[in-house]
Design a protein around this motif. Structure first.
Motif, PDB file in Angstrom:
ATOM      1  N   ALA A  56       2.560 -20.828  -0.169  1.00  0.00           N
ATOM      2  CA  ALA A  56       2.672 -19.517   0.475  1.00  0.00           C
ATOM      3  C   ALA A  56       4.028 -19.358   1.135  1.00  0.00           C
ATOM      4  CB  ALA A  56       1.550 -19.337   1.503  1.00  0.00           C
ATOM      5  N   GLU A  57       4.492 -20.408   1.805  1.00  0.00           N
ATOM      6  CA  GLU A  57       5.798 -20.362   2.462  1.00  0.00           C
ATOM      7  C   GLU A  57       6.916 -20.156   1.453  1.00  0.00           C
ATOM      8  OE1 GLU A  57       8.914 -20.940   5.395  1.00  0.00           O
ATOM      9  OE2 GLU A  57       6.864 -20.181   5.384  1.00  0.00           O
ATOM     10  N   CYS A 124       2.866  -9.529   1.562  1.00  0.00           N
ATOM     11  CA  CYS A 124       3.647 -10.355   2.481  1.00  0.00           C
ATOM     12  C   CYS A 124       2.788 -10.814   3.663  1.00  0.00           C
ATOM     13  CB  CYS A 124       4.854  -9.573   3.002  1.00  0.00           C
ATOM     14  SG  CYS A 124       6.157  -9.295   1.781  1.00  0.00           S
ATOM     15  N   LEU A 125       1.950  -9.931   4.169  1.00  0.00           N
ATOM     16  CA  LEU A 125       1.074 -10.286   5.277  1.00  0.00           C
ATOM     17  C   LEU A 125       0.056 -11.338   4.859  1.00  0.00           C
ATOM     18  CD1 LEU A 125       0.558  -6.720   6.740  1.00  0.00           C
ATOM     19  CD2 LEU A 125       1.627  -8.650   7.936  1.00  0.00           C
ATOM     20  N   TYR A 126      -0.442 -11.218   3.648  1.00  0.00           N
ATOM     21  CA  TYR A 126      -1.347 -12.243   3.117  1.00  0.00           C
ATOM     22  C   TYR A 126      -0.667 -13.605   3.121  1.00  0.00           C
ATOM     23  CZ  TYR A 126      -2.892 -15.208  -0.743  1.00  0.00           C
ATOM     24  OH  TYR A 126      -3.241 -16.279  -1.519  1.00  0.00           O
ATOM     25  N   LEU A 128       1.985 -14.542   4.856  1.00  0.00           N
ATOM     26  CA  LEU A 128       2.346 -14.941   6.214  1.00  0.00           C
ATOM     27  C   LEU A 128       1.162 -15.576   6.928  1.00  0.00           C
ATOM     28  CD1 LEU A 128       4.587 -14.814   8.432  1.00  0.00           C
ATOM     29  CD2 LEU A 128       3.549 -12.659   9.158  1.00  0.00           C
ATOM     30  N   HIS A 129       0.000 -14.939   6.834  1.00  0.00           N
ATOM     31  CA  HIS A 129      -1.187 -15.484   7.500  1.00  0.00           C
ATOM     32  C   HIS A 129      -1.655 -16.767   6.820  1.00  0.00           C
ATOM     33  CE1 HIS A 129      -1.813 -12.400  10.473  1.00  0.00           C
ATOM     34  NE2 HIS A 129      -1.701 -11.448   9.565  1.00  0.00           N
ATOM     35  N   LEU A 130      -1.585 -16.818   5.505  1.00  0.00           N
ATOM     36  CA  LEU A 130      -1.969 -18.039   4.806  1.00  0.00           C
ATOM     37  C   LEU A 130      -1.059 -19.187   5.209  1.00  0.00           C
ATOM     38  CD1 LEU A 130      -3.728 -19.466   2.725  1.00  0.00           C
ATOM     39  CD2 LEU A 130      -2.169 -18.652   0.933  1.00  0.00           C
ATOM     40  N   ARG A 131       0.242 -18.895   5.347  1.00  0.00           N
ATOM     41  CA  ARG A 131       1.205 -19.929   5.740  1.00  0.00           C
ATOM     42  C   ARG A 131       0.813 -20.570   7.068  1.00  0.00           C
ATOM     43  NH1 ARG A 131       3.179 -23.683   7.061  1.00  0.00           N
ATOM     44  NH2 ARG A 131       5.344 -24.365   7.172  1.00  0.00           N
ATOM     45  N   HIS A 132       0.187 -19.802   7.948  1.00  0.00           N
ATOM     46  CA  HIS A 132      -0.188 -20.311   9.268  1.00  0.00           C
ATOM     47  C   HIS A 132      -1.663 -20.708   9.348  1.00  0.00           C
ATOM     48  CE1 HIS A 132       3.656 -19.469  11.283  1.00  0.00           C
ATOM     49  NE2 HIS A 132       3.738 -18.443  10.460  1.00  0.00           N
ATOM     50  N   GLY A 133      -2.335 -20.755   8.194  1.00  0.00           N
ATOM     51  CA  GLY A 133      -3.726 -21.192   8.177  1.00  0.00           C
ATOM     52  C   GLY A 133      -4.701 -20.184   8.735  1.00  0.00           C
ATOM     53  N   GLU A 134      -4.299 -18.914   8.828  1.00  0.00           N
ATOM     54  CA  GLU A 134      -5.164 -17.860   9.381  1.00  0.00           C
ATOM     55  C   GLU A 134      -5.935 -17.210   8.226  1.00  0.00           C
ATOM     56  OE1 GLU A 134      -1.756 -17.092  12.814  1.00  0.00           O
ATOM     57  OE2 GLU A 134      -1.957 -15.728  11.124  1.00  0.00           O
ATOM     58  N   LEU A 135      -7.011 -17.883   7.818  1.00  0.00           N
ATOM     59  CA  LEU A 135      -7.678 -17.531   6.575  1.00  0.00           C
ATOM     60  C   LEU A 135      -8.346 -16.164   6.611  1.00  0.00           C
ATOM     61  CD1 LEU A 135      -9.278 -20.934   5.520  1.00  0.00           C
ATOM     62  CD2 LEU A 135      -7.063 -19.971   4.927  1.00  0.00           C
ATOM     63  N   ARG A 136      -8.951 -15.813   7.729  1.00  0.00           N
ATOM     64  CA  ARG A 136      -9.636 -14.521   7.801  1.00  0.00           C
ATOM     65  C   ARG A 136      -8.636 -13.373   7.630  1.00  0.00           C
ATOM     66  NH1 ARG A 136     -14.559 -13.125   9.708  1.00  0.00           N
ATOM     67  NH2 ARG A 136     -14.842 -15.210  10.590  1.00  0.00           N
ATOM     68  N   ASP A 137      -7.500 -13.451   8.345  1.00  0.00           N
ATOM     69  CA  ASP A 137      -6.475 -12.413   8.222  1.00  0.00           C
ATOM     70  C   ASP A 137      -5.841 -12.431   6.831  1.00  0.00           C
ATOM     71  OD1 ASP A 137      -6.785 -11.426  10.800  1.00  0.00           O
ATOM     72  OD2 ASP A 137      -5.359 -12.849  11.651  1.00  0.00           O
ATOM     73  N   SER A 139      -7.257 -13.311   4.044  1.00  0.00           N
ATOM     74  CA  SER A 139      -8.218 -12.706   3.117  1.00  0.00           C
ATOM     75  C   SER A 139      -8.208 -11.184   3.226  1.00  0.00           C
ATOM     76  CB  SER A 139      -9.620 -13.249   3.408  1.00  0.00           C
ATOM     77  OG  SER A 139     -10.582 -12.626   2.577  1.00  0.00           O
ATOM     78  N   HIS A 140      -8.125 -10.678   4.447  1.00  0.00           N
ATOM     79  CA  HIS A 140      -8.094  -9.222   4.657  1.00  0.00           C
ATOM     80  C   HIS A 140      -6.899  -8.587   3.951  1.00  0.00           C
ATOM     81  CE1 HIS A 140      -8.024  -5.303   6.658  1.00  0.00           C
ATOM     82  NE2 HIS A 140      -6.764  -5.549   6.963  1.00  0.00           N
ATOM     83  N   TRP A 141      -5.711  -9.190   4.136  1.00  0.00           N
ATOM     84  CA  TRP A 141      -4.513  -8.581   3.557  1.00  0.00           C
ATOM     85  C   TRP A 141      -4.417  -8.809   2.059  1.00  0.00           C
ATOM     86  CZ3 TRP A 141      -2.548  -4.757   5.861  1.00  0.00           C
ATOM     87  CH2 TRP A 141      -2.567  -4.679   7.257  1.00  0.00           C
ATOM     88  N   ALA A 142      -5.013  -9.888   1.569  1.00  0.00           N
ATOM     89  CA  ALA A 142      -5.076 -10.073   0.120  1.00  0.00           C
ATOM     90  C   ALA A 142      -5.917  -8.964  -0.501  1.00  0.00           C
ATOM     91  CB  ALA A 142      -5.672 -11.440  -0.215  1.00  0.00           C
ATOM     92  N   HIS A 143      -7.007  -8.618   0.165  1.00  0.00           N
ATOM     93  CA  HIS A 143      -7.870  -7.530  -0.321  1.00  0.00           C
ATOM     94  C   HIS A 143      -7.118  -6.201  -0.273  1.00  0.00           C
ATOM     95  CE1 HIS A 143     -11.528  -5.347  -1.203  1.00  0.00           C
ATOM     96  NE2 HIS A 143     -11.415  -4.656  -0.087  1.00  0.00           N
TER      97      HIS A 143
END
Length: 205
Positions: A56-57, A124-126, A128-137, A139-143
């Motif tokens: 992701a990074e 990009c938000l997907y 960014l959040h994945l890079r920091h292990g923020e899975l819920r966020d 997933s939201h931005w991937a959707h």
């Protein structure tokens, strides 16, 4: 909350997918989630495959760099400097801030762009959040990126040995920008001087 077995069982998969394929898919999902939650915050050990966070990074950095190097970067940043409601300009500026590790600023501008319907900003938000292990966020931005129709194509570049100098120039350019504080985080604003210099700043190699 449904468990993974129920989700996979209810998924509308083609008939050609076998039970063994589903077992492999389940194991891959479990491995990725485990890597994100337990190992993803650290780089992959030398000689081993990268974790989902590493991937992701790498994609986010290359995506940000590709937008900064594009022929339209100066135009979009100039427009955003004049009218801070330009969604495309917000995407480009978020990419620039990401390259100098201004996470909060990149997050804010990408959220603005995605809220205005920019699919690439949602992607990009997907990342960014994945890079920091923020899975819920993540997933939201991937959707959201999927709904908005994000289509991302990257062409890997050869290694650039001037990257440190390039990042330093970007850092200096960002440090001179006007900054407001929003919810305790710094929010940078682009100006015409930055737009005029973006081609020079993006010329890292």
């Amino acid at each position: 909350m449904r468990n993974l077995d129920e989700i996979l069982h209810q998924a509308a998969l083609p008939d050609a997918v076998t039970d063994d394929d589903l077992d492999d898919l389940q194991q891959e999902v479990v491995r990725d989630v485990t890597a994100v939650l337990m190992l993803g915050a650290r780089p992959a050990p030398e000689g081993q495959l990268p974790t989902p966070l590493d991937r992701a990074e790498a994609e986010l950095q290359e995506l940000s760099s590709s937008f900064l190097r594009s022929d339209t970067a100066a135009q979009h940043l100039s427009r955003l400097a004049d009218e801070p409601v330009d969604a495309d300009g917000a995407l480009y500026f978020g990419c620039l801030l990401n390259l100098v590790q201004e996470r909060d600023g990149a997050l804010w501008w990408w959220q603005f762009a995605a809220g205005a319907g920019n699919a690439t900003a949602a992607h990009c938000l997907y990342l960014l959040h994945l890079r920091h292990g923020e899975l819920r966020d993540a997933s939201h931005w991937a959707h959201q990126a999927f709904i908005l129709g994000a289509q991302i194509q990257l062409t890997p570049r050869p290694c650039c040995h001037q990257l440190d100098t390039h990042t330093k120039a970007l850092r200096e350019a960002v440090d001179r920008l006007k900054v407001d504080e929003v919810d305790g985080a710094p929010l940078h604003h682009p100006d015409q001087h930055l737009a005029d210099r973006v081609e020079e700043l993006a010329d890292a190699c």
